[in-house]
Design a protein around this motif. Structure first.
Motif, PDB file in Angstrom:
ATOM      1  N   THR A  56       0.838  -1.195   0.000  1.00  0.00           N
ATOM      2  CA  THR A  56       0.000   0.000   0.000  1.00  0.00           C
ATOM      3  C   THR A  56       0.872   1.243   0.000  1.00  0.00           C
ATOM      4  O   THR A  56       1.794   1.359   0.804  1.00  0.00           O
ATOM      5  CB  THR A  56      -0.914   0.020   1.245  1.00  0.00           C
ATOM      6  OG1 THR A  56      -1.704  -1.171   1.248  1.00  0.00           O
ATOM      7  CG2 THR A  56      -1.817   1.235   1.250  1.00  0.00           C
ATOM      8  N   SER A  57       0.563   2.153  -0.912  1.00  0.00           N
ATOM      9  CA  SER A  57       1.242   3.450  -0.960  1.00  0.00           C
ATOM     10  C   SER A  57       0.338   4.482  -0.303  1.00  0.00           C
ATOM     11  O   SER A  57      -0.836   4.586  -0.647  1.00  0.00           O
ATOM     12  CB  SER A  57       1.497   3.870  -2.415  1.00  0.00           C
ATOM     13  OG  SER A  57       2.313   2.944  -3.051  1.00  0.00           O
ATOM     14  N   LEU A  58       0.911   5.223   0.646  1.00  0.00           N
ATOM     15  CA  LEU A  58       0.169   6.254   1.371  1.00  0.00           C
ATOM     16  C   LEU A  58       0.812   7.608   1.151  1.00  0.00           C
ATOM     17  O   LEU A  58       2.036   7.712   1.069  1.00  0.00           O
ATOM     18  CB  LEU A  58       0.192   5.985   2.885  1.00  0.00           C
ATOM     19  CG  LEU A  58      -0.234   4.632   3.404  1.00  0.00           C
ATOM     20  CD1 LEU A  58       0.057   4.544   4.893  1.00  0.00           C
ATOM     21  CD2 LEU A  58      -1.699   4.402   3.132  1.00  0.00           C
TER      22      LEU A  58
ATOM     23  N   ASP B 234       9.606  13.687   2.722  1.00  0.00           N
ATOM     24  CA  ASP B 234       9.052  12.689   1.803  1.00  0.00           C
ATOM     25  C   ASP B 234       7.701  12.254   2.355  1.00  0.00           C
ATOM     26  O   ASP B 234       7.635  11.532   3.333  1.00  0.00           O
ATOM     27  CB  ASP B 234      10.002  11.486   1.706  1.00  0.00           C
ATOM     28  CG  ASP B 234       9.522  10.435   0.726  1.00  0.00           C
ATOM     29  OD1 ASP B 234       8.512  10.663   0.032  1.00  0.00           O
ATOM     30  OD2 ASP B 234      10.156   9.377   0.655  1.00  0.00           O
ATOM     31  N   ALA B 235       6.622  12.706   1.726  1.00  0.00           N
ATOM     32  CA  ALA B 235       5.276  12.445   2.243  1.00  0.00           C
ATOM     33  C   ALA B 235       4.748  11.070   1.866  1.00  0.00           C
ATOM     34  O   ALA B 235       3.722  10.648   2.373  1.00  0.00           O
ATOM     35  CB  ALA B 235       4.306  13.519   1.757  1.00  0.00           C
ATOM     36  N   GLU B 236       5.447  10.332   0.985  1.00  0.00           N
ATOM     37  CA  GLU B 236       4.963   9.013   0.593  1.00  0.00           C
ATOM     38  C   GLU B 236       5.559   7.943   1.492  1.00  0.00           C
ATOM     39  O   GLU B 236       6.750   7.939   1.785  1.00  0.00           O
ATOM     40  CB  GLU B 236       5.303   8.691  -0.860  1.00  0.00           C
ATOM     41  CG  GLU B 236       4.695   7.373  -1.286  1.00  0.00           C
ATOM     42  CD  GLU B 236       4.931   7.037  -2.741  1.00  0.00           C
ATOM     43  OE1 GLU B 236       4.055   6.401  -3.325  1.00  0.00           O
ATOM     44  OE2 GLU B 236       5.983   7.396  -3.284  1.00  0.00           O
ATOM     45  N   LEU B 237       4.704   7.026   1.910  1.00  0.00           N
ATOM     46  CA  LEU B 237       5.106   5.908   2.749  1.00  0.00           C
ATOM     47  C   LEU B 237       4.546   4.644   2.113  1.00  0.00           C
ATOM     48  O   LEU B 237       3.380   4.618   1.704  1.00  0.00           O
ATOM     49  CB  LEU B 237       4.556   6.089   4.164  1.00  0.00           C
ATOM     50  CG  LEU B 237       5.039   5.139   5.240  1.00  0.00           C
ATOM     51  CD1 LEU B 237       6.546   5.288   5.474  1.00  0.00           C
ATOM     52  CD2 LEU B 237       4.301   5.384   6.544  1.00  0.00           C
ATOM     53  N   ILE B 238       5.362   3.613   2.015  1.00  0.00           N
ATOM     54  CA  ILE B 238       4.954   2.327   1.449  1.00  0.00           C
ATOM     55  C   ILE B 238       4.879   1.314   2.587  1.00  0.00           C
ATOM     56  O   ILE B 238       5.838   1.159   3.346  1.00  0.00           O
ATOM     57  CB  ILE B 238       5.974   1.809   0.402  1.00  0.00           C
ATOM     58  CG1 ILE B 238       6.294   2.870  -0.635  1.00  0.00           C
ATOM     59  CG2 ILE B 238       5.490   0.496  -0.205  1.00  0.00           C
ATOM     60  CD1 ILE B 238       5.235   3.155  -1.630  1.00  0.00           C
ATOM     61  N   LEU B 239       3.734   0.632   2.700  1.00  0.00           N
ATOM     62  CA  LEU B 239       3.567  -0.449   3.662  1.00  0.00           C
ATOM     63  C   LEU B 239       3.576  -1.757   2.896  1.00  0.00           C
ATOM     64  O   LEU B 239       2.751  -1.960   2.001  1.00  0.00           O
ATOM     65  CB  LEU B 239       2.244  -0.330   4.413  1.00  0.00           C
ATOM     66  CG  LEU B 239       1.950   0.962   5.154  1.00  0.00           C
ATOM     67  CD1 LEU B 239       0.587   0.860   5.845  1.00  0.00           C
ATOM     68  CD2 LEU B 239       3.025   1.293   6.153  1.00  0.00           C
ATOM     69  N   GLU B 240       4.504  -2.639   3.218  1.00  0.00           N
ATOM     70  CA  GLU B 240       4.534  -3.982   2.649  1.00  0.00           C
ATOM     71  C   GLU B 240       4.190  -4.948   3.770  1.00  0.00           C
ATOM     72  O   GLU B 240       4.912  -5.031   4.761  1.00  0.00           O
ATOM     73  CB  GLU B 240       5.907  -4.299   2.074  1.00  0.00           C
ATOM     74  CG  GLU B 240       6.284  -3.449   0.895  1.00  0.00           C
ATOM     75  CD  GLU B 240       7.644  -3.788   0.307  1.00  0.00           C
ATOM     76  OE1 GLU B 240       8.282  -4.774   0.752  1.00  0.00           O
ATOM     77  OE2 GLU B 240       8.077  -3.058  -0.603  1.00  0.00           O
TER      78      GLU B 240
END
Length: 121
Positions: free
Chosen positions: A21-23, A82-88
């Motif tokens: 998920t990209s947030l 960096d405002a993007e966070l990736i949840l794996e």
């Protein structure tokens, strides 16, 4: 959703037991007014909550944290940089429980490694 207005989901992909998920995190959210003014840092408990809320969304059920093993906060997540966070997440459903093993990362690298157990409410 506990983190109302904190993030928007850009994309989610599901393949087997893996969810990515990209947030996009709201750098102006009230959490950062106290943590810390002028130098926003995302609290670790908020990063943990992101995984819980995403698992609830995927399974369409409320979850309660039972156990958190091996939490490793490896870097600071500053939404101003960096405002993007990736949840794996690797999610395994076993009866009334969900096992979640995952990482949160941004462009600079891994921010959190998490291994948790939730039960369905």
């Amino acid at each position: 959703m506990v983190l109302e207005g904190f993030y928007e989901i850009s994309n989610t992909s599901l393949a087997g037991d893996k969810a990515v998920t990209s947030l996009k995190v709201n750098k102006d959210h009230e959490i950062y007014q106290g943590h810390f003014p002028g130098r926003p840092v995302t609290p670790g408990v908020v990063l943990m909550q992101l995984f819980k809320e995403e698992a609830e969304r995927i399974f369409d059920k409320k979850l309660q944290l039972v156990r958190a093993d091996n939490l490793k906060f490896t870097a600071v997540f500053d939404p101003g940089q960096d405002a993007e966070l990736i949840l794996e997440s690797h999610l395994t459903e076993t009866g009334e429980f969900i096992k979640l093993k995952g990482i949160a990362k941004n462009n600079q690298g891994i921010v959190l490694k998490i291994n948790t157990l939730y039960k369905f409410c």
